[in-house]
Design a protein around this motif. Structure first.
Motif, PDB file in Angstrom:
ATOM      1  N   THR A 233       0.833  -1.203   0.000  1.00  0.00           N
ATOM      2  CA  THR A 233       0.000   0.000   0.000  1.00  0.00           C
ATOM      3  C   THR A 233       0.865   1.250   0.000  1.00  0.00           C
ATOM      4  N   HIS A 234       1.945   1.228   0.784  1.00  0.00           N
ATOM      5  CA  HIS A 234       2.892   2.327   0.824  1.00  0.00           C
ATOM      6  C   HIS A 234       4.291   1.784   0.538  1.00  0.00           C
ATOM      7  N   VAL A 235       5.035   2.487  -0.311  1.00  0.00           N
ATOM      8  CA  VAL A 235       6.393   2.092  -0.673  1.00  0.00           C
ATOM      9  C   VAL A 235       7.303   3.291  -0.424  1.00  0.00           C
ATOM     10  N   TYR A 236       8.339   3.089   0.382  1.00  0.00           N
ATOM     11  CA  TYR A 236       9.226   4.188   0.760  1.00  0.00           C
ATOM     12  C   TYR A 236      10.620   3.945   0.187  1.00  0.00           C
ATOM     13  N   ALA A 237      11.024   4.807  -0.730  1.00  0.00           N
ATOM     14  CA  ALA A 237      12.326   4.646  -1.377  1.00  0.00           C
ATOM     15  C   ALA A 237      13.470   4.934  -0.420  1.00  0.00           C
ATOM     16  N   GLN A 238      13.217   5.761   0.584  1.00  0.00           N
ATOM     17  CA  GLN A 238      14.172   5.983   1.672  1.00  0.00           C
ATOM     18  C   GLN A 238      13.450   5.618   2.973  1.00  0.00           C
ATOM     19  N   ALA A 239      14.070   4.799   3.780  1.00  0.00           N
ATOM     20  CA  ALA A 239      13.379   4.216   4.930  1.00  0.00           C
ATOM     21  C   ALA A 239      12.820   5.268   5.878  1.00  0.00           C
ATOM     22  N   TRP A 240      13.532   6.383   6.046  1.00  0.00           N
ATOM     23  CA  TRP A 240      13.101   7.389   7.020  1.00  0.00           C
ATOM     24  C   TRP A 240      11.789   8.063   6.633  1.00  0.00           C
ATOM     25  N   LEU A 241      11.395   7.968   5.353  1.00  0.00           N
ATOM     26  CA  LEU A 241      10.137   8.590   4.934  1.00  0.00           C
ATOM     27  C   LEU A 241       8.930   7.982   5.647  1.00  0.00           C
ATOM     28  N   ARG A 242       9.048   6.720   6.034  1.00  0.00           N
ATOM     29  CA  ARG A 242       7.946   6.086   6.759  1.00  0.00           C
ATOM     30  C   ARG A 242       7.606   6.859   8.035  1.00  0.00           C
ATOM     31  N   ALA A 243       8.649   7.385   8.684  1.00  0.00           N
ATOM     32  CA  ALA A 243       8.441   8.113   9.935  1.00  0.00           C
ATOM     33  C   ALA A 243       7.745   9.457   9.713  1.00  0.00           C
ATOM     34  N   MET A 244       7.693   9.928   8.467  1.00  0.00           N
ATOM     35  CA  MET A 244       7.019  11.192   8.179  1.00  0.00           C
ATOM     36  C   MET A 244       5.505  11.051   8.238  1.00  0.00           C
ATOM     37  N   GLN A 245       4.998   9.854   7.993  1.00  0.00           N
ATOM     38  CA  GLN A 245       3.554   9.680   7.892  1.00  0.00           C
ATOM     39  C   GLN A 245       2.802  10.071   9.175  1.00  0.00           C
ATOM     40  N   PRO A 246       3.218   9.575  10.348  1.00  0.00           N
ATOM     41  CA  PRO A 246       2.441   9.898  11.551  1.00  0.00           C
ATOM     42  C   PRO A 246       2.451  11.384  11.925  1.00  0.00           C
ATOM     43  N   GLN A 247       3.479  12.116  11.464  1.00  0.00           N
ATOM     44  CA  GLN A 247       3.585  13.516  11.854  1.00  0.00           C
ATOM     45  C   GLN A 247       3.329  14.472  10.694  1.00  0.00           C
ATOM     46  N   ARG A 248       2.778  13.979   9.608  1.00  0.00           N
ATOM     47  CA  ARG A 248       2.606  14.821   8.432  1.00  0.00           C
ATOM     48  C   ARG A 248       1.653  15.985   8.690  1.00  0.00           C
ATOM     49  N   HIS A 249       0.756  15.833   9.660  1.00  0.00           N
ATOM     50  CA  HIS A 249      -0.159  16.948   9.961  1.00  0.00           C
ATOM     51  C   HIS A 249       0.582  18.135  10.553  1.00  0.00           C
ATOM     52  N   LEU A 250       1.803  17.912  11.054  1.00  0.00           N
ATOM     53  CA  LEU A 250       2.576  19.001  11.653  1.00  0.00           C
ATOM     54  C   LEU A 250       3.386  19.781  10.625  1.00  0.00           C
ATOM     55  N   THR A 251       3.697  19.149   9.495  1.00  0.00           N
ATOM     56  CA  THR A 251       4.628  19.789   8.567  1.00  0.00           C
ATOM     57  C   THR A 251       4.108  21.100   7.985  1.00  0.00           C
ATOM     58  N   PRO A 252       2.824  21.246   7.655  1.00  0.00           N
ATOM     59  CA  PRO A 252       2.384  22.566   7.175  1.00  0.00           C
ATOM     60  C   PRO A 252       2.575  23.662   8.220  1.00  0.00           C
ATOM     61  N   LEU A 253       2.392  23.316   9.486  1.00  0.00           N
ATOM     62  CA  LEU A 253       2.584  24.303  10.544  1.00  0.00           C
ATOM     63  C   LEU A 253       4.062  24.693  10.659  1.00  0.00           C
ATOM     64  N   ILE A 254       4.937  23.690  10.575  1.00  0.00           N
ATOM     65  CA  ILE A 254       6.367  23.962  10.675  1.00  0.00           C
ATOM     66  C   ILE A 254       6.843  24.781   9.482  1.00  0.00           C
ATOM     67  N   VAL A 255       6.446  24.355   8.274  1.00  0.00           N
ATOM     68  CA  VAL A 255       6.852  25.085   7.072  1.00  0.00           C
ATOM     69  C   VAL A 255       6.285  26.501   7.092  1.00  0.00           C
ATOM     70  N   GLY A 256       5.055  26.636   7.572  1.00  0.00           N
ATOM     71  CA  GLY A 256       4.449  27.967   7.644  1.00  0.00           C
ATOM     72  C   GLY A 256       5.179  28.896   8.589  1.00  0.00           C
ATOM     73  N   ALA A 257       5.784  28.328   9.635  1.00  0.00           N
ATOM     74  CA  ALA A 257       6.515  29.153  10.600  1.00  0.00           C
ATOM     75  C   ALA A 257       7.943  29.419  10.169  1.00  0.00           C
ATOM     76  N   VAL A 258       8.609  28.392   9.637  1.00  0.00           N
ATOM     77  CA  VAL A 258      10.030  28.505   9.307  1.00  0.00           C
ATOM     78  C   VAL A 258      10.236  29.070   7.903  1.00  0.00           C
ATOM     79  N   GLY A 259       9.326  28.746   6.985  1.00  0.00           N
ATOM     80  CA  GLY A 259       9.480  29.158   5.596  1.00  0.00           C
ATOM     81  C   GLY A 259       9.696  30.655   5.414  1.00  0.00           C
ATOM     82  N   PRO A 260       8.874  31.515   6.030  1.00  0.00           N
ATOM     83  CA  PRO A 260       9.092  32.955   5.863  1.00  0.00           C
ATOM     84  C   PRO A 260      10.458  33.424   6.334  1.00  0.00           C
TER      85      PRO A 260
END
Length: 297
Positions: A233-260
């Motif tokens: 169902t999910h295929v991760y070309a780099q193993a660490w990407l799997r760990a991104m899934q549970p916290q993906r809801h946080l990334t827009p908040l982080i990018v929104g704060a750090v990006g500017p």
């Protein structure tokens, strides 16, 4: 027989002239599959097929041309008798602030990456239904993590991820399995092309580890091939990407704060995008430009 053997299976790969698609064709063929390469660049497709052997075939087609893809699907079934696996891999990219983007280039990324994936599904699902096969949609880290200067690419990859997830329950009723493949920055022509832009390269270099690293192609593709063998169902070309899934809801908040903060630090360099509009990156982007021009002419 290895649990990841592809013996007696027929695999179709779009965007197979170079990069992930070409390498995946080689790996699946080495595991026993008969591979059908689909892409834009005739010479490159022919060379990849020749390097694999007589069971490999190639077809020139643009994923934005739905009728052409349907014809290709029919021809592949006619040659091999069936299709077991389809990998929707074709993709292009550009980078620029949204307001300084060329709207035609921006829209082309959506057309190839998102609409092209839908066209691929429409063309090949009848054959996959007949074989109770597997459809792998190649997405990206960009589907998990939004990024400034990459609105078109992120939107397209979030779109194909949603497309695949939405298709999964529908196609389960037909016996077809659907997977999504995720890659971080991987050593391909597309990534090398993006790095030729000084601003984009420096923006990426400022990302936190491991997001700022370019990963080798071969092991990434081996992991994708393993996922295909398992029909994951999910295929991760780099193993660490799997760990991104549970916290993906946080990334827009982080990018929104750090990006500017990151963009402000770049100062006047961002003005370069308005002064010099960017096109598609890499040799794959150049091939798509050439294909569009030929169709217009």
């Amino acid at each position: 027989m290895s649990k990841h053997s592809m013996a007696a299976q027929v695999a179709v790969i779009t965007g197979a002239a170079r990069g992930v698609g070409a390498q995946l064709a080689r790996v699946l063929a080495a595991r026993g599959a008969k591979v059908a390469l689909v892409g834009l660049e005739r010479d490159e497709l022919a060379a990849v097929a020749e390097s694999i052997g007589p069971d490999a075939g190639w077809w020139e087609a643009n994923v934005t041309d739905r009728e052409a893809l349907r014809t290709v699907a029919d021809e592949i079934v006619e040659r091999y008798g069936k299709i077991d696996v389809v990998v929707a891999n074709a993709g292009i990219a550009t980078g620029a602030p949204f307001v300084d983007s060329d709207p035609d280039v921006w829209t082309r990324v959506i057309d190839v990456n998102l609409v092209g994936s839908a066209n691929t599904a429409w063309a090949f699902l009848p054959a996959l239904t007949a074989s109770r096969g597997y459809f792998l949609q190649i997405a990206s880290l960009a589907a998990l993590t939004p990024a400034p200067l990459m609105t078109a690419y992120c939107a397209s990859k979030a779109g194909v991820e949603a497309l695949a997830h939405s298709l999964r329950p529908e196609l389960a009723l037909k016996g077809v399995k659907v997977g999504v493949g995720y890659l971080s920055w991987t050593d391909t022509d597309m990534v090398r092309g993006a790095d030729q832009d000084d601003v984009m390269r420096d923006m990426r270099a400022g990302l936190p580890w491991p997001l700022n690293k370019t990963y080798p192609l071969a092991p990434a593709v081996e992991r994708i091939a393993d996922g295909i063998g398992r029909r994951s169902t999910h295929v991760y070309a780099q193993a660490w990407l799997r760990a991104m899934q549970p916290q993906r809801h946080l990334t827009p908040l982080i990018v929104g704060a750090v990006g500017p903060i990151k963009l402000r630090a770049m100062g006047s360099r961002l003005a370069e995008f308005a002064e010099k509009p960017r096109g598609l990156v890499g040799r794959g982007g150049a091939a798509d430009d050439a294909a569009r021009r030929s169709r217009v002419e």
